[in-house]
Design an enzyme around this catalytic site. Sequence first.
Site, short mmCIF file in Angstrom:
data_model
loop_
_atom_site.label_atom_id
_atom_site.label_comp_id
_atom_site.label_asym_id
_atom_site.label_seq_id
_atom_site.Cartn_x
_atom_site.Cartn_y
_atom_site.Cartn_z
N GLY A 1 -9.61 -55.16 33.41
CA GLY A 1 -10.10 -53.92 34.07
C GLY A 1 -11.37 -53.67 33.63
N ASP B 1 -9.45 -44.03 38.62
CA ASP B 1 -10.34 -43.75 37.23
C ASP B 1 -11.75 -44.05 37.92
OD1 ASP B 1 -9.66 -46.73 38.08
OD2 ASP B 1 -10.55 -46.98 35.89
N ASP B 2 -12.60 -43.41 37.03
CA ASP B 2 -14.13 -43.66 37.27
C ASP B 2 -14.68 -43.32 38.60
OD1 ASP B 2 -14.17 -44.37 34.61
OD2 ASP B 2 -14.50 -46.41 35.07
N TYR C 1 -8.33 -40.06 32.66
CA TYR C 1 -7.40 -40.74 31.89
C TYR C 1 -7.78 -40.94 30.35
CZ TYR C 1 -11.77 -43.46 32.34
OH TYR C 1 -13.14 -43.84 32.19
N TRP D 1 -3.91 -47.66 28.06
CA TRP D 1 -4.82 -48.50 28.41
C TRP D 1 -5.71 -48.78 27.37
CZ3 TRP D 1 -6.91 -49.01 33.99
CH2 TRP D 1 -8.08 -49.78 34.31
N ASP E 1 -17.81 -53.97 28.11
CA ASP E 1 -18.80 -53.54 29.16
C ASP E 1 -19.52 -52.35 29.06
OD1 ASP E 1 -16.73 -51.74 29.44
OD2 ASP E 1 -15.93 -52.24 31.37
N ASN F 1 -7.53 -54.12 27.27
CA ASN F 1 -8.88 -54.56 28.35
C ASN F 1 -9.76 -55.31 27.65
OD1 ASN F 1 -10.50 -54.53 30.59
ND2 ASN F 1 -11.14 -52.28 30.03
#
Length: 568
Positions: A144, A251-252, A299, A352, A359, A388
């Site tokens: 993800g 999300d995001d 989230y 999560w 990243d 992740n």
Amino acid sequence: MTMPLRERQYYFRDYYDQGEELVLEGRQLRCKLSSKFSLIQKYEGPLAADGPIAIVEQLEQGETLEQGNATLELEYEGTLKADGYQLNISKDGKITIAASNKRGLKYGMDALHQLLSVDDGKCRLPVATIHDEPSFSIRGIIEGFYGTPWSFDDRMDAVRYMAAHRMNAFIYAPKDDPYHRELWCEPYPENIFAQIRELKQECDTHLVDFYYCISPGNDLKFRSEADFASLEAKMAAMISIGVRHFALLMDDIDYTLSGENLHYLERSGLAHAYVANRVYTYLSGQLQEVTLAMCPTEYWSYWDTEYKRDIREKMHKGIKIFWTGYSVFAPKIGSKHAQENYSYYGHDLWLWDNIPVNDADYDRLFLDPVRGRYSRLGQTGHHAVVANPMVQWECSKITLNTMAHYMWNSERYMPELSWELSVREFAGELAEDMMFFCSQNLNSQLYNGGYEELKEALQSKDVQRLDLYFDRLESTSSRLLQWGNHKFKEEAGPWLQRALADVKLWRAVRRKVTGTFEPGVNEELREQAEACQAFKVRLGSDPAWKAAEAWGFAVREGKDGYRLTLES
């Protein structure tokens, strides 16, 4: 090699062993099989013909293919949690594995492999009983992250890795796969779809559940039947290849409603509950059993909101909720925040965990264990933990192994011990070198400790200790660059080369420290500093720059950079 007693007691939830040993003649454990698990009298898991364990099949006339030296009984035990198992090894050569599902049988057989040692033409097993059940029913990896998605080969290897480490869920959600997010309403090109089909088949082979995720939140029109038809078509294609597990990711995104979306549903929480309910209704009409998880836009956080209230009151109770903790990269996930957020959302929670994802720090590797997770998280409404990973799949394995330990038995999890076991499994004879390299690359998002050896030497400006430190960094990096794990060298190579550049920078600093008036020393220091700055990666310990800073030759600028402060 025999699994040490300390590791058995840690790796298996309940391990009972009185020090006796079962010794059998032969270089292979040849088991006569008797199954009470089902009427199918065979073990369906993968076993290599030349491996340490073989199943002796029964012929029609009751004869055996070869003489067995042990008996293996498989039993169904419905009181065990899904994926749990009981393994009993008796002194008379009878081995029993009981489980409530096939994955539990597999994990029981994996445990038998781990306990078995073969030497001097004999098979050796401890006379022992194991009762092993997971803390979380869903344990796995979510691809993800932002950045270059994993290769197809990486994903296939990830499935095999999960299966070998008691993880059961591969969640496909690469942010920069355009057909997952940007082009969510368009079907996959045939070549990409064929790879997803093959990946799903690999998951089936290894008893890993494949989750398909889709992220339509940026531009989905809530009144558009055409948009929902595209969404359903995308899921129908996945259903056609056997996918039964899905996730809707919101999300995001900018979740402020506007235009027709605002007029239709008023608030983002109502809108996201509406979309999730429609997806759940569609999937329930297509499948006998379905899993749907939803990642809300909120989230992360640890307080109640109108958005969470709308999800709590309006979204179907069968839909699960992802969250990452009280922040995107949560240094700690404790009981208070876990319990409160469970009550705020009113749905089963799936953690999560953004570990070891890099990243937000593309120039870093994160190679330390997971820390700061509540030991009884599974008792606070959390049914899943998924990690992740980094863009660098091979390097991610070190942290992921520690995550697997936590996922299976969070109550007993010990970060430093898991780190030791993970590094040893990953690097073998080079474990000591690997641990030193890992200790230069701690997760700055989650952990500010570490680098004590370097810190103490710098505080005292002990040149001899620093010489030893950088000599070790040089020899460690050189050996790892010669290691036979080519995938690791490909991924970690830039950081290993950067470590060697740090060594050269330190030696330039040292010459400046010990011989201020030596001709050309400033030029050499500038040259080595520029060489380090030319790298697009850095070690978390920043050893050479910190040394330059300690003697006043450099200053830190911003989060990641340093600048020399030499007089011209």
